[in-house]
Design a protein around this motif. Structure first.
Motif, PDB file in Angstrom:
ATOM      1  N   GLU A 207       6.572  -3.283   1.439  1.00  0.00           N
ATOM      2  CA  GLU A 207       5.152  -3.332   1.600  1.00  0.00           C
ATOM      3  C   GLU A 207       4.336  -3.344   0.374  1.00  0.00           C
ATOM      4  O   GLU A 207       3.136  -3.457   1.471  1.00  0.00           O
ATOM      5  CB  GLU A 207       5.188  -0.663   0.816  1.00  0.00           C
ATOM      6  CG  GLU A 207       6.207  -0.277   1.782  1.00  0.00           C
ATOM      7  CD  GLU A 207       7.049   1.398   1.729  1.00  0.00           C
ATOM      8  OE1 GLU A 207       5.993   1.514   0.501  1.00  0.00           O
ATOM      9  OE2 GLU A 207       7.817   1.601   2.142  1.00  0.00           O
ATOM     10  N   ASN A 208       4.248  -3.099  -0.568  1.00  0.00           N
ATOM     11  CA  ASN A 208       3.174  -3.237  -1.704  1.00  0.00           C
ATOM     12  C   ASN A 208       2.641  -4.748  -1.021  1.00  0.00           C
ATOM     13  O   ASN A 208       1.980  -5.505  -1.443  1.00  0.00           O
ATOM     14  CB  ASN A 208       3.706  -2.755  -3.050  1.00  0.00           C
ATOM     15  CG  ASN A 208       3.165  -1.113  -3.316  1.00  0.00           C
ATOM     16  OD1 ASN A 208       2.499  -0.831  -1.730  1.00  0.00           O
ATOM     17  ND2 ASN A 208       3.449  -0.757  -3.987  1.00  0.00           N
ATOM     18  N   VAL A 209       3.947  -5.806  -2.118  1.00  0.00           N
ATOM     19  CA  VAL A 209       4.097  -7.050  -1.067  1.00  0.00           C
ATOM     20  C   VAL A 209       3.058  -7.459  -0.523  1.00  0.00           C
ATOM     21  O   VAL A 209       1.810  -8.580   0.311  1.00  0.00           O
ATOM     22  CB  VAL A 209       5.352  -8.116  -1.297  1.00  0.00           C
ATOM     23  CG1 VAL A 209       5.078  -9.629  -0.515  1.00  0.00           C
ATOM     24  CG2 VAL A 209       5.853  -8.050  -2.129  1.00  0.00           C
ATOM     25  N   PHE A 210       3.099  -6.791   0.884  1.00  0.00           N
ATOM     26  CA  PHE A 210       2.187  -7.008   1.946  1.00  0.00           C
ATOM     27  C   PHE A 210       0.991  -7.056   1.950  1.00  0.00           C
ATOM     28  O   PHE A 210      -0.127  -7.976   2.235  1.00  0.00           O
ATOM     29  CB  PHE A 210       2.522  -6.326   3.042  1.00  0.00           C
ATOM     30  CG  PHE A 210       2.288  -5.950   4.184  1.00  0.00           C
ATOM     31  CD1 PHE A 210       1.366  -5.295   4.458  1.00  0.00           C
ATOM     32  CD2 PHE A 210       2.197  -6.506   5.700  1.00  0.00           C
ATOM     33  CE1 PHE A 210      -0.077  -4.501   5.829  1.00  0.00           C
ATOM     34  CE2 PHE A 210       1.052  -6.736   6.209  1.00  0.00           C
ATOM     35  CZ  PHE A 210      -0.473  -5.191   6.507  1.00  0.00           C
ATOM     36  N   ARG A 211       0.567  -5.873   1.278  1.00  0.00           N
ATOM     37  CA  ARG A 211      -0.270  -5.159   0.534  1.00  0.00           C
ATOM     38  C   ARG A 211      -1.199  -5.975  -0.327  1.00  0.00           C
ATOM     39  O   ARG A 211      -2.921  -6.556   0.064  1.00  0.00           O
ATOM     40  CB  ARG A 211      -0.874  -3.702   0.195  1.00  0.00           C
ATOM     41  CG  ARG A 211      -2.124  -3.494   0.247  1.00  0.00           C
ATOM     42  CD  ARG A 211      -1.418  -1.873   0.405  1.00  0.00           C
ATOM     43  NE  ARG A 211      -3.017  -1.066   0.143  1.00  0.00           N
ATOM     44  CZ  ARG A 211      -4.025  -0.825   1.090  1.00  0.00           C
ATOM     45  NH1 ARG A 211      -3.502  -0.869   2.352  1.00  0.00           N
ATOM     46  NH2 ARG A 211      -4.892  -0.536   0.780  1.00  0.00           N
ATOM     47  N   PHE A 212      -0.727  -6.810  -1.027  1.00  0.00           N
ATOM     48  CA  PHE A 212      -1.060  -7.574  -2.290  1.00  0.00           C
ATOM     49  C   PHE A 212      -1.492  -9.003  -1.653  1.00  0.00           C
ATOM     50  O   PHE A 212      -2.273  -9.681  -1.773  1.00  0.00           O
ATOM     51  CB  PHE A 212       0.648  -7.757  -3.257  1.00  0.00           C
ATOM     52  CG  PHE A 212      -0.241  -8.207  -4.441  1.00  0.00           C
ATOM     53  CD1 PHE A 212       0.820  -9.395  -4.807  1.00  0.00           C
ATOM     54  CD2 PHE A 212      -1.306  -7.904  -5.700  1.00  0.00           C
ATOM     55  CE1 PHE A 212      -0.378 -10.359  -5.915  1.00  0.00           C
ATOM     56  CE2 PHE A 212      -2.379  -8.837  -6.258  1.00  0.00           C
ATOM     57  CZ  PHE A 212      -1.610  -9.874  -6.621  1.00  0.00           C
ATOM     58  N   THR A 322     -13.264   1.169 -13.090  1.00  0.00           N
ATOM     59  CA  THR A 322     -11.855   2.236 -12.807  1.00  0.00           C
ATOM     60  C   THR A 322     -11.755   1.210 -12.023  1.00  0.00           C
ATOM     61  O   THR A 322     -12.436  -0.110 -10.497  1.00  0.00           O
ATOM     62  CB  THR A 322     -11.601   3.482 -11.522  1.00  0.00           C
ATOM     63  OG1 THR A 322     -12.305   3.535 -11.151  1.00  0.00           O
ATOM     64  CG2 THR A 322     -11.932   3.988 -13.139  1.00  0.00           C
ATOM     65  N   TYR A 323      -9.621   0.841 -10.848  1.00  0.00           N
ATOM     66  CA  TYR A 323      -8.836  -0.267 -10.282  1.00  0.00           C
ATOM     67  C   TYR A 323      -9.740   0.224  -8.943  1.00  0.00           C
ATOM     68  O   TYR A 323      -9.718  -1.221  -8.282  1.00  0.00           O
ATOM     69  CB  TYR A 323      -7.650   0.010 -10.619  1.00  0.00           C
ATOM     70  CG  TYR A 323      -6.973   1.031 -10.019  1.00  0.00           C
ATOM     71  CD1 TYR A 323      -6.774   2.260 -10.296  1.00  0.00           C
ATOM     72  CD2 TYR A 323      -6.597   0.921  -8.496  1.00  0.00           C
ATOM     73  CE1 TYR A 323      -5.853   3.381  -9.379  1.00  0.00           C
ATOM     74  CE2 TYR A 323      -6.007   1.456  -7.686  1.00  0.00           C
ATOM     75  CZ  TYR A 323      -5.148   2.044  -8.734  1.00  0.00           C
ATOM     76  OH  TYR A 323      -5.068   3.573  -7.818  1.00  0.00           O
ATOM     77  N   LYS A 324      -9.963   1.748  -8.091  1.00  0.00           N
ATOM     78  CA  LYS A 324     -10.573   1.484  -7.087  1.00  0.00           C
ATOM     79  C   LYS A 324     -11.234   2.103  -6.385  1.00  0.00           C
ATOM     80  O   LYS A 324     -11.398   3.092  -7.935  1.00  0.00           O
ATOM     81  CB  LYS A 324      -9.036   1.155  -5.932  1.00  0.00           C
ATOM     82  CG  LYS A 324      -8.231   2.830  -5.872  1.00  0.00           C
ATOM     83  CD  LYS A 324      -7.506   2.520  -4.730  1.00  0.00           C
ATOM     84  CE  LYS A 324      -6.945   3.990  -4.637  1.00  0.00           C
ATOM     85  NZ  LYS A 324      -5.789   4.272  -3.342  1.00  0.00           N
TER      86      LYS A 324
HETATM   87  N1  SAJ Z   1      -8.532  -3.710  -2.819  1.00  0.00           N
HETATM   88  C1  SAJ Z   1      -9.318  -4.305  -1.485  1.00  0.00           C
HETATM   89  N2  SAJ Z   1      -9.165  -4.340  -0.664  1.00  0.00           N
HETATM   90  C2  SAJ Z   1      -8.446  -3.540   0.073  1.00  0.00           C
HETATM   91  C3  SAJ Z   1      -7.197  -2.661  -0.325  1.00  0.00           C
HETATM   92  C4  SAJ Z   1      -7.540  -2.916  -2.013  1.00  0.00           C
HETATM   93  O1  SAJ Z   1      -9.291  -4.896  -2.650  1.00  0.00           O
HETATM   94  O2  SAJ Z   1      -8.717  -4.039   1.374  1.00  0.00           O
HETATM   95  C5  SAJ Z   1      -8.103  -3.593  -3.815  1.00  0.00           C
HETATM   96  C6  SAJ Z   1      -8.495  -2.499  -4.339  1.00  0.00           C
HETATM   97  O3  SAJ Z   1     -10.108  -1.789  -4.952  1.00  0.00           O
HETATM   98  C7  SAJ Z   1      -7.826  -1.880  -5.835  1.00  0.00           C
HETATM   99  C8  SAJ Z   1      -6.274  -2.153  -5.365  1.00  0.00           C
HETATM  100  O4  SAJ Z   1      -6.671  -3.598  -4.153  1.00  0.00           O
HETATM  101  O5  SAJ Z   1      -7.870  -2.888  -6.691  1.00  0.00           O
HETATM  102  C9  SAJ Z   1      -4.903  -1.383  -4.619  1.00  0.00           C
HETATM  103  O6  SAJ Z   1      -5.730  -0.662  -3.903  1.00  0.00           O
HETATM  104  P1  SAJ Z   1      -4.870   0.313  -2.839  1.00  0.00           P
HETATM  105  O7  SAJ Z   1      -5.335   0.797  -2.226  1.00  0.00           O
HETATM  106  O8  SAJ Z   1      -3.614  -0.579  -2.710  1.00  0.00           O
HETATM  107  O9  SAJ Z   1      -5.029   1.925  -3.782  1.00  0.00           O
HETATM  108  P2  SAJ Z   1      -3.311   1.552  -5.313  1.00  0.00           P
HETATM  109  O10 SAJ Z   1      -3.049   1.030  -5.845  1.00  0.00           O
HETATM  110  O11 SAJ Z   1      -3.328   3.278  -5.377  1.00  0.00           O
HETATM  111  O12 SAJ Z   1      -2.173   1.704  -4.459  1.00  0.00           O
HETATM  112  C10 SAJ Z   1      -0.973   2.480  -3.492  1.00  0.00           C
HETATM  113  C11 SAJ Z   1       0.078   2.101  -2.653  1.00  0.00           C
HETATM  114  N3  SAJ Z   1       1.240   3.598  -2.794  1.00  0.00           N
HETATM  115  C12 SAJ Z   1       1.997   3.155  -2.955  1.00  0.00           C
HETATM  116  O13 SAJ Z   1       2.662   1.836  -3.958  1.00  0.00           O
HETATM  117  C13 SAJ Z   1       3.566   4.670  -3.071  1.00  0.00           C
HETATM  118  C14 SAJ Z   1      -0.070   1.426  -1.480  1.00  0.00           C
HETATM  119  O14 SAJ Z   1       1.156   0.281  -0.924  1.00  0.00           O
HETATM  120  C15 SAJ Z   1      -0.872   2.130  -0.916  1.00  0.00           C
HETATM  121  O15 SAJ Z   1      -0.977   1.663   0.584  1.00  0.00           O
HETATM  122  C16 SAJ Z   1      -2.608   2.501  -1.388  1.00  0.00           C
HETATM  123  O16 SAJ Z   1      -2.079   3.459  -2.552  1.00  0.00           O
HETATM  124  C17 SAJ Z   1      -2.628   3.515   0.153  1.00  0.00           C
HETATM  125  O17 SAJ Z   1      -3.259   2.947   0.662  1.00  0.00           O
HETATM  126  O18 SAJ Z   1      -3.583   4.323  -0.945  1.00  0.00           O
END
Ligand code: SAJ
Length: 418
Positions: A207-212, A322-324
């Motif tokens: 899930e998170n590798v995909f997003r990262f 902050t981070y997001k």
């Molecule tokens: N980000 C971008 N562009 C995007 C999406 C995110 O630059 O299109 C950046 C954000 O600014 C941030 C980082 O990536 O710096 C992470 O953002 P995130 O939306 O993934 O937020 P997180 O870190 O809170 O991720 C969590 C994760 N949840 C869990 O691990 C349980 C992630 O899997 C979720 O998808 C995400 O929340 C969510 O969707 O809110």
């Protein structure tokens, strides 16, 4: 049931309060006395748990917060929700180990232990269960049950509630899976059983590798599009009109937080350890992510050069630390690196972020100011890193001599987008 939730952070507190609300007797255990003191006072410090909900379960006697391990005795089910950070690129499982030893000392026959903290496949069965066995003298699968159920907390997500988010569940054996599924069935609308703990551990990392990887992909594409003179933001919006086979991600100054830039490196570390080969996509994404703050600074430096203003000595205002967007957390935020790089170049850097809690302001590398018209006008350049809802965008557009907009939210002759 008598439930222990070990770790009362952004994952553990929502679970503990919800479990208490559905009728369990819950002990919220944490080693941080400041946190426990605030909880006992009925104060929530987690974005999606209101203080009134904490007070309600405290008053009903369904929930108690403590640092005293003795209060864990006799639990039916214990859930581990402690941090799993990286230390110099290496997974730090010391919090899981310490928690497992504490729970093991109070583990009794028939009880269940569930790990929710994100870690590499094998952590539950290769690390957690052996520690529980050693400290309790009991045998996993025979005397006690165990499993893994990844957290899916999305701070501030209005679309998916805590209980409405499907919950993966797994066990070291069938009896463990049954017990763990039964527990979570009472808390979540949907549980999804899988065949084993390693599948659940890997699913979370997928899930998170995909997003990262995908966020880092659009970030690298943003740097290339700028060089090609293409508006990446418009191109992504156009691509997003494709109703299938596409997921929209948007560029930014870098991927921060305690999940995305951390979890994938657990997997790449394990792959390197076990297989002796790199997990190339994660390593590449990580490299792109590490370079985004440098790219932001390079764009800013070029813009100041065009205005015959060397970075050195320039007054630069960073908006959104902050981070997001709208988050309160500073962990792994790209703003820290952007500030460091600019300070190294001799800039006078200030930051503005209305979301940073008072208690975290000592972590900042730059003085914190208000995003006022005066501060904005007095800067030689402004960088919009996070477009928090609490910022007044017209004030930025109308007063900044130059803005590097990392979120494509501003317009005007003095605005450039990443
Ligand atoms: N980000 C971008 N562009 C995007 C999406 C995110 O630059 O299109 C950046 C954000 O600014 C941030 C980082 O990536 O710096 C992470 O953002 P995130 O939306 O993934 O937020 P997180 O870190 O809170 O991720 C969590 C994760 N949840 C869990 O691990 C349980 C992630 O899997 C979720 O998808 C995400 O929340 C969510 O969707 O809110």
């Amino acid at each position: 049931m008598d439930v222990v939730v070990a770790g009362q952070g952004y994952v553990g507190l929502p679970l503990a309060v919800r479990a208490a609300e559905v009728g369990h007797r819950v002990v919220g255990y944490d080693v941080d006395p400041h946190r426990i003191k605030r909880l006992i006072a009925g104060e929530s410090y987690v974005q999606d748990v209101t203080s009134s909900r904490v007070r309600a379960v405290l008053d009903s006697g369904a929930y108690a917060a403590t640092t005293d391990a003795a209060a864990l005795a006799g639990f039916d089910i214990a859930v581990i929700t402690v941090p799993t950070p990286l230390r110099d690129g290496v997974p730090d499982l010391t919090y899981i180990e310490a928690c497992a030893r504490t729970l093991g000392a109070h583990l009794r026959r028939g009880a269940t232990v569930v790990l929710e903290s994100t870690s590499y496949p094998g952590t539950t069965e290769e690390l957690l269960v052996p520690i529980l066995e050693t400290t309790s003298g009991l045998r996993g699968g025979v005397d006690f049950l165990a499993g893994f159920s990844p957290e899916r907390i999305a701070p501030g997500n209005k679309r998916w509630s805590f209980a409405g988010t499907p919950k993966l569940v797994s066990g070291i054996d069938a009896a463990s899976l049954d017990a763990i599924k039964g527990f979570y069935d009472g808390i979540f609308e949907t549980t999804v059983p899988v065949s084993g703990t390693r599948v659940a551990e890997m699913a979370k990392l997928i899930e998170n590798v995909f997003r990262f990887v995908n966020v880092c992909l659009v970030n690298e594409m943003a740097t290339l599009a700028a060089g090609l003179g293409v508006n990446i933001w418009e191109a992504i919006d156009a691509a997003a009109t494709k109703p299938f086979g596409f997921t929209r991600f948007t560029p930014g100054p870098g991927v921060g937080g305690h999940c995305l830039p951390v979890d994938p490196l657990f997997l790449s570390w394990k792959v390197q350890q076990e297989l002796g080969v790199p997990f190339r996509f994660v390593e590449l994404a990580n490299d792109v992510n590490r370079h985004m703050p440098h790219y932001v600074v390079r764009r800013l430096t070029t813009a100041l050069d065009r205005r015959h203003k060397p970075v050195s000595g320039s007054r630069i205002l960073l908006l959104g630390l902050t981070y997001k967007i709208n988050a309160t957390d500073l962990r792994e935020s790209p703003s820290a690196r952007v500030a460091e790089l600019l300070i190294d170049l001799g800039a006078e850097v200030r930051g503005a972020d209305p979301n940073i809690p008072e208690v975290d302001r000592n972590q900042l590398k730059v003085p914190l100011v208000d995003a006022s018209a005066q501060e904005i006008a007095a800067a030689d350049a402004v960088v919009l890193l996070m477009d928090h809802a609490r910022f007044d965008l017209p004030t930025i557009e109308n007063n900044a001599p130059y803005v590097l907009d990392c979120r494509n939210r501003l317009s005007g002759p003095n605005v450039e987008t990443l």
